[in-house]
Motif scaffolding. Structure first.
Motif, short mmCIF file in Angstrom:
data_model
loop_
_atom_site.label_atom_id
_atom_site.label_comp_id
_atom_site.label_asym_id
_atom_site.label_seq_id
_atom_site.Cartn_x
_atom_site.Cartn_y
_atom_site.Cartn_z
N ALA A 185 0.82 -1.21 0.00
CA ALA A 185 0.00 0.00 0.00
C ALA A 185 0.86 1.26 0.00
N ALA A 186 2.00 1.23 0.70
CA ALA A 186 2.89 2.40 0.72
C ALA A 186 3.44 2.67 -0.68
N GLY A 187 3.77 1.60 -1.41
CA GLY A 187 4.25 1.77 -2.77
C GLY A 187 3.18 2.31 -3.70
N ARG A 188 1.92 1.93 -3.43
CA ARG A 188 0.81 2.46 -4.23
C ARG A 188 0.70 3.97 -4.04
N ALA A 189 0.88 4.43 -2.80
CA ALA A 189 0.85 5.86 -2.54
C ALA A 189 2.03 6.56 -3.21
N ASP A 190 3.20 5.90 -3.24
CA ASP A 190 4.38 6.48 -3.89
C ASP A 190 4.12 6.70 -5.38
N VAL A 191 3.53 5.70 -6.02
CA VAL A 191 3.27 5.80 -7.46
C VAL A 191 2.22 6.87 -7.75
N VAL A 192 1.16 6.90 -6.95
CA VAL A 192 0.11 7.91 -7.14
C VAL A 192 0.69 9.30 -6.96
N GLU A 193 1.62 9.46 -6.03
CA GLU A 193 2.26 10.76 -5.82
C GLU A 193 3.02 11.20 -7.07
N GLU A 194 3.69 10.25 -7.74
CA GLU A 194 4.40 10.58 -8.98
C GLU A 194 3.42 11.01 -10.07
N VAL A 195 2.29 10.34 -10.13
CA VAL A 195 1.26 10.70 -11.11
C VAL A 195 0.76 12.12 -10.83
N ALA A 196 0.48 12.42 -9.57
CA ALA A 196 -0.02 13.75 -9.20
C ALA A 196 1.01 14.82 -9.51
N ARG A 197 2.28 14.53 -9.27
CA ARG A 197 3.34 15.52 -9.49
C ARG A 197 3.44 15.90 -10.97
N LEU A 198 3.36 14.89 -11.83
CA LEU A 198 3.47 15.17 -13.27
C LEU A 198 2.17 15.70 -13.86
N TYR A 199 1.07 15.22 -13.34
CA TYR A 199 -0.24 15.71 -13.84
C TYR A 199 -0.42 17.17 -13.48
N GLY A 200 0.09 17.56 -12.31
CA GLY A 200 0.00 18.96 -11.88
C GLY A 200 -0.94 19.12 -10.71
N TYR A 201 -0.39 19.55 -9.57
CA TYR A 201 -1.22 19.72 -8.37
C TYR A 201 -2.30 20.79 -8.59
N ARG A 202 -1.98 21.78 -9.42
CA ARG A 202 -2.95 22.86 -9.64
C ARG A 202 -4.17 22.38 -10.43
N ARG A 203 -4.01 21.28 -11.12
CA ARG A 203 -5.13 20.75 -11.91
C ARG A 203 -6.06 19.90 -11.06
N LEU A 204 -5.64 19.60 -9.84
CA LEU A 204 -6.48 18.79 -8.96
C LEU A 204 -7.46 19.70 -8.22
N GLY A 205 -8.68 19.24 -8.07
CA GLY A 205 -9.70 20.02 -7.39
C GLY A 205 -9.38 20.22 -5.92
N ARG A 206 -9.74 21.38 -5.40
CA ARG A 206 -9.52 21.68 -3.98
C ARG A 206 -10.77 21.36 -3.18
N ARG A 207 -10.55 20.69 -2.07
CA ARG A 207 -11.68 20.34 -1.20
C ARG A 207 -11.31 20.63 0.25
N THR A 208 -12.28 21.13 1.00
CA THR A 208 -12.07 21.37 2.42
C THR A 208 -12.47 20.12 3.20
N PRO A 209 -11.56 19.58 4.00
CA PRO A 209 -11.91 18.37 4.77
C PRO A 209 -13.11 18.63 5.66
N SER A 210 -13.94 17.62 5.80
CA SER A 210 -15.13 17.75 6.65
C SER A 210 -15.18 16.56 7.61
N TRP A 211 -15.81 16.81 8.78
CA TRP A 211 -15.96 15.75 9.78
C TRP A 211 -17.44 15.57 10.08
N ALA A 212 -17.74 14.42 10.64
CA ALA A 212 -19.15 14.14 10.96
C ALA A 212 -19.67 15.10 12.01
N GLU A 213 -18.81 15.52 12.95
CA GLU A 213 -19.24 16.46 13.98
C GLU A 213 -18.01 17.26 14.43
#
Length: 276
Positions: free
Chosen positions: A212-240
């Motif tokens: 699972a750690a390696g899966r996160a490493d690979v996804v991070e590489e994808v995000a870096r090349l795809y461009g962080y600015r192209r990813l949608g921004r979301r505000t974390p929310s909690w149940a309460e």
């Protein structure tokens, strides 16, 4: 230039013109190139340091150098040297780090090995070394073909990117062809399955982990090349929203009441016995 440490030995001063690697034995000594006599195979003070030193030895099992850190004076290159043996190797990062710290000897080679060196880089580095040396020594000759001896070296992990992994981690859906293009541009090997992509990192990427750690490493590489600015921004929310629990509120109110009545609050030391 390539990140691969190398070390030349005076071939005439190496018994049988043979190089091997082994663990140092208790009681062995080595005079390194800086003129210091070092006691080998002595346990250190660091956590888990059992005193393991990897050394380079000749054909008669005499110690020539502290592997991955510094060579010995007995096989040092001099003005009279005409033939050399060139070593380019891969050494375990933790072994080199512990030996370097224990002996108080930090070199450019040890720093590189501590951070991880591509296990497949040595043959290319040797060829480059010879090409550069030939510029100053036009009459340079190979007396033997390079010898490639392999032990146990790290194998790149195979990471499975399952359907929905990227969207779940990044919050954006990327086409499989786009993901493949981005990863292959970094030298990753990508094989498409029915619902997953199987990714193998290049040998130089020792930072890519298994599971699972390696899966996160690979996804991070994808995000870096795809461009962080192209990813949608979301505000974390909690149940309460966070708040103090009933037990905590009661304990704090009782403490306030006790202090108001004239009592003193004391926080006793927790690192000594009750008698002390």
């Amino acid at each position: 230039e390539l990140g691969q440490p190398t070390h030349p030995y005076d071939a005439s001063r190496v018994a049988r013109r043979t190089l091997r690697a082994r663990r140092a034995r208790p009681g062995e000594q080595l005079v390194t190139l800086d003129g210091v006599t070092r006691q080998l195979a002595r346990a250190g003070r660091g956590l888990g340091d059992t005193g393991v030193d990897c050394v380079i030895v000749d054909g008669e099992d005499a110690v020539l150098g502290l592997a991955g850190i510094m060579g010995g004076a007995s096989s040092e290159i001099t003005a009279d040297t005409t033939e050399i043996l060139l070593e380019a190797a891969y050494f375990d990062a933790m072994t080199i780090a512990r030996s370097s710290k224990r002996h108080g000897l930090r070199t450019e080679a040890s720093v590189r090995f501590e951070r991880g060196v591509d296990p497949e880089l040595a043959p290319r580095a040797v060829a480059r070394f010879v090409a550069i040396l030939r510029e100053s020594c036009p009459d340079l000759e190979w007396l033997a073909d390079p010898l490639d001896v392999r032990g146990i070296v790290p194998a790149p992990p195979t990471v499975e990117l399952r359907g929905g992994d990227i969207e779940r981690m990044l919050g954006a859906s990327l086409d499989r062809d786009e993901v493949t293009r981005l990863l292959e541009g970094l030298g990753f090997s990508v094989t498409a399955g029915s619902t997953s992509l199987f990714v193998i990192a290049p040998s130089a990427r020792l930072d890519v982990r298994h599971g699972a750690a390696g899966r996160a490493d690979v996804v991070e590489e994808v995000a870096r090349l795809y461009g962080y600015r192209r990813l949608g921004r979301r505000t974390p929310s909690w149940a309460e929203p966070g708040a103090l629990g009933g037990r905590t509120r009661l304990r704090r109110r009782l403490r306030d009441v006790a202090v108001d009545l004239g009592l003193h609050e004391v926080w006793t030391a927790t690192l000594v016995s009750d008698e002390e």
